[in-house]
Design an enzyme around this catalytic site. Sequence first.
Site, short mmCIF file in Angstrom:
data_model
loop_
_atom_site.label_atom_id
_atom_site.label_comp_id
_atom_site.label_asym_id
_atom_site.label_seq_id
_atom_site.Cartn_x
_atom_site.Cartn_y
_atom_site.Cartn_z
N HIS A 153 0.87 -1.26 -0.09
CA HIS A 153 0.12 0.00 0.22
C HIS A 153 0.84 1.19 -0.07
CE1 HIS A 153 -3.34 -2.78 1.33
NE2 HIS A 153 -4.10 -1.85 0.97
N LYS A 169 -1.23 4.93 4.44
CA LYS A 169 -2.28 4.05 5.23
C LYS A 169 -1.93 3.80 6.76
CE LYS A 169 -4.26 -0.68 4.74
NZ LYS A 169 -5.57 -0.16 4.70
#
Length: 247
Positions: free
Chosen positions: A132, A136
């Site tokens: 990611h 995040k």
Amino acid sequence: MMKVAVVGAGGRMGKTVCEAVRGAADMELVAQLDAADSISAEHLNGAQVAVEFTVPSASDANVHALIAAGVNVVVGTTGWTAQRLAAVHEHAQRVGVGVLIAPNFSISAVLLMQFAEKAAQYFESVEVLELHHPDKVDAPSGTATSTAERIAQARAAAGVATSPDATQTDPLGARGAVVHDVHVHAVRLRGLNAHEEVLLGNPGEQMIIRQDSFDRISFMPGVLLAVRAMAAENRAAGLTHGLDALL
């Protein structure tokens, strides 16, 4: 026209959800709430369904406030435990509203979890890798955790042993997190959005199942599908967990 509210409307995902709702011919965006706004029937402006995309530390209180306001809820925030899911189910049933909480709204991610669950019983080794963007806030991702849980359940039901691993020392945690005996590794890298790999191995062979979401727009068909399901007259009260039930 389905009347829809978005909680977390100022965030990256919230803004994308607002655009998707505005672009849907059968929906009307009636409320946009963010961290500074209180959640009440008055502020929801007659919404039938509220979409909640915030952060794990706020999502629990938000969802219960939405249930108390008598609105159906679609939740994309991750980090839910079995105990918290049970509390949402009980509250929603008692009030008579529907709540859908999904670890991922990407159709490809949902299919990856299904494919991995089916394949895992045929391989000696399995590990999960999630990648990611560095903004995040939680790790491992809710999708990776759900994937590992489903893999572990499928392997247990088939009588497959835990993946072999002779590691005896790992002072730096290089082997990653362990979710129900499945190793899960998290990468946070600028330039990525949301990606997952399931690596499966047998003597002499390997299979990799990979899913890539290059843009947040990839989650919107699943979000709109969930909104329509929660707005339906025949929707059940209580909690639906995962998008699988709607596909």
